[in-house]
Structures are given as C-alpha cells and as structure tokens.
Design an enzyme around this catalytic site. Structure first.
Site, PDB file in Angstrom:
ATOM      1  N   SER A  64       0.828  -1.212   0.000  1.00  0.00           N
ATOM      2  CA  SER A  64       0.000   0.000   0.000  1.00  0.00           C
ATOM      3  C   SER A  64       0.861   1.259   0.000  1.00  0.00           C
ATOM      4  CB  SER A  64      -0.897   0.031   1.248  1.00  0.00           C
ATOM      5  OG  SER A  64      -1.730  -1.101   1.307  1.00  0.00           O
TER       6      SER A  64
HETATM    7  N1  SAH Z   1      -0.943  -4.978   4.117  1.00  0.00           N
HETATM    8  C1  SAH Z   1      -0.241  -5.254   2.877  1.00  0.00           C
HETATM    9  C2  SAH Z   1      -1.079  -4.833   1.682  1.00  0.00           C
HETATM   10  C3  SAH Z   1      -1.142  -5.932   0.679  1.00  0.00           C
HETATM   11  S1  SAH Z   1      -2.364  -5.788  -0.571  1.00  0.00           S
HETATM   12  C4  SAH Z   1       1.143  -4.634   2.869  1.00  0.00           C
HETATM   13  O1  SAH Z   1       1.493  -3.910   3.826  1.00  0.00           O
HETATM   14  O2  SAH Z   1       1.919  -4.906   1.952  1.00  0.00           O
HETATM   15  C5  SAH Z   1      -3.683  -6.772   0.110  1.00  0.00           C
HETATM   16  C6  SAH Z   1      -3.368  -8.215   0.410  1.00  0.00           C
HETATM   17  O3  SAH Z   1      -4.603  -8.818   0.834  1.00  0.00           O
HETATM   18  C7  SAH Z   1      -2.862  -9.071  -0.754  1.00  0.00           C
HETATM   19  O4  SAH Z   1      -1.670  -9.683  -0.401  1.00  0.00           O
HETATM   20  C8  SAH Z   1      -3.983 -10.094  -0.965  1.00  0.00           C
HETATM   21  O5  SAH Z   1      -3.513 -11.378  -1.379  1.00  0.00           O
HETATM   22  C9  SAH Z   1      -4.599 -10.161   0.434  1.00  0.00           C
HETATM   23  N2  SAH Z   1      -5.965 -10.669   0.499  1.00  0.00           N
HETATM   24  C10 SAH Z   1      -7.018 -10.458  -0.323  1.00  0.00           C
HETATM   25  N3  SAH Z   1      -8.101 -11.151   0.083  1.00  0.00           N
HETATM   26  C11 SAH Z   1      -7.729 -11.832   1.209  1.00  0.00           C
HETATM   27  C12 SAH Z   1      -8.376 -12.750   2.095  1.00  0.00           C
HETATM   28  N4  SAH Z   1      -9.645 -13.155   1.912  1.00  0.00           N
HETATM   29  N5  SAH Z   1      -7.685 -13.225   3.142  1.00  0.00           N
HETATM   30  C13 SAH Z   1      -6.396 -12.867   3.364  1.00  0.00           C
HETATM   31  N6  SAH Z   1      -5.717 -12.029   2.565  1.00  0.00           N
HETATM   32  C14 SAH Z   1      -6.370 -11.519   1.489  1.00  0.00           C
END
Ligand code: SAH
Length: 213
Positions: A64
């Site tokens: 993000s």
């Molecule tokens: N907090 C992260 C942001 C990653 S983007 C950071 O600091 O880098 C969002 C993430 O949510 C992705 O890795 C995606 O695979 C995950 N995601 C999406 N749906 C999900 C679910 N149902 N359960 C767990 N993770 C999920």
C-alpha cells in the site's frame, strides 16, 4: 549500518510528505520514519521505496501507499499490548508498522506464495513475534478472538460481518468498503450487538477475495 543502506534521509522526507497530506498521529509518523520500506519491496522497485506510492509485490498484489498505511493505522488508534488482527499480509510492511506501535499482531494472507515469502522476511527482519497465517481472511481467527482492533488492507465489497463478531466490545475495525473505489470505514463495537459506523475518505485497494490460492 550505513545510512545509505538504511536510507534514513529519504524516510524523513517521506514523513514530511505524509504529514503535509494531513496525518497528525506522531506515533504513526515515527514508526514510518523508523521502518525501512525498501526491505519489503522487490529489488526492481527498491529505489522508489520512499515515493508515496503503491508498488507491485508480485502475485498481482501491491504494497500500500505509505499515506494509506498511515491513514489506516491512525484511524485504528493502536496502543501497546493490544491484540490486532490484520487481513492481507502482502509484503508485511503494515504488520511491521503495527508491531512497532507495540501491538500483538496476527496477520492473515490468502496467497500461499506471499505467505511463505513474507513469513520468512518478517522473521529475518526481527519481527518474529508477528503471527502469520495462511487462510481466508473472511474467516478471521476465531481461536484467537476477541481482538482490540481489526485492520483490513484489501477492498471489501461489503462490511465483513463474521469479522465484526471477533472484535472486543469497545474495539474497532478499519475497512475500505466498495467495488471499484472504496470508502474507509471505522466501525466501533459499542455493545454485544451494537456497532457504530463512521466513514472517511475514498481509496483504491486490491480486492478482498474469498478462499485461498
Ligand atoms: N498490508 C499489505 C497490503 C497488501 S495488498 C502490505 O502492507 O503490503 C492486500 C493483500 O490482501 C494481498 O496480499 C492479498 O492477497 C490479500 N488478500 C485479499 N483477500 C484476502 C483474504 N480473503 N484473506 C487474506 N488475505 C487476502
């Protein structure tokens, strides 16, 4: 370690940018200033780590934008020793920020490849205390509930009800809700069956998907 390796100067500038965009929570700004974001990024993008932008981390996911991390973390209002559940581990950067704020962090990722990579990285960086789970975040972690705070870092088509039930009374969930564009919601559990909703600015997140992969 050398400053060129840690890139402290670049981080100070990034914090100034985020502050200018309206983040006033000094504890959050300090955590962003402390944590080397480039450690959480792919080699190809490392040199842009202190731009206030989201970048690809592989598997069609992104780390993000720092402003978004700061915004969500400030709304969550984390205090030392609180149990915090993050959904969407991704690069691990947000989880590490929560850990620097003193939270006991539980984080869930639905993609096995990201889970494996990030679990190893967090340990290597000294964040071995963060508990990383490979599962569908829609289910949460009932075995560790209730949580003081729950943070969702993927765009949810609607408020995930099952997760609300894993909040402590008085606890808060921060979740971006919407399809193409998401509105940031902060939901406080005020009683056994009572919740209060507040809405904030609009953002764009990768989608909160069902199931694992
Ligand atoms: N907090 C992260 C942001 C990653 S983007 C950071 O600091 O880098 C969002 C993430 O949510 C992705 O890795 C995606 O695979 C995950 N995601 C999406 N749906 C999900 C679910 N149902 N359960 C767990 N993770 C999920």
């Amino acid at each position: 370690m050398k400053d060129s390796y840690l890139q402290k100067g670049k981080r100070r500038k990034l914090v100034a940018v985020i502050r200018k965009k309206g983040i006033r929570d000094e504890r959050v700004l300090k955590a962003i200033e402390e944590l080397p974001r480039h450690f959480f990024m792919a080699k190809d993008f490392e040199s842009w780590a202190y731009e206030d932008k989201a970048f690809p981390i592989g598997n069609e996911q992104t780390i993000s934008q720092p402003f978004t991390v700061a915004y969500q973390t400030a709304l969550l209002d984390v205090h030392p020793r609180e149990k915090v559940l993050e959904i969407g581990t991704g690069s691990g950067y947000q989880a590490a920020i929560l850990s620097l704020l003193g939270a006991r962090v539980y984080t869930i990722e639905r993609q096995k490849a990201l889970y494996d990579k990030t679990k190893k990285l967090l340990k290597k960086l000294g964040f071995g205390g963060i508990r990383v789970f490979y599962k569908d975040g829609y289910l949460g972690l009932p075995e560790f509930a209730p949580f003081h705070k729950i943070l969702i870092t993927a765009g949810a088509p609607e408020i995930p009800k099952a997760l609300l039930e894993q909040l402590k009374i008085g606890g808060k969930m921060v979740v971006p809700v919407g399809k193409e564009v998401q509105t940031m919601y902060c939901i406080t559990r005020t009683g056994e069956n009572e919740y209060e909703e507040e809405t904030f600015a609009d953002f764009r997140f990768v989608p909160f998907l069902k199931g694992t992969q």
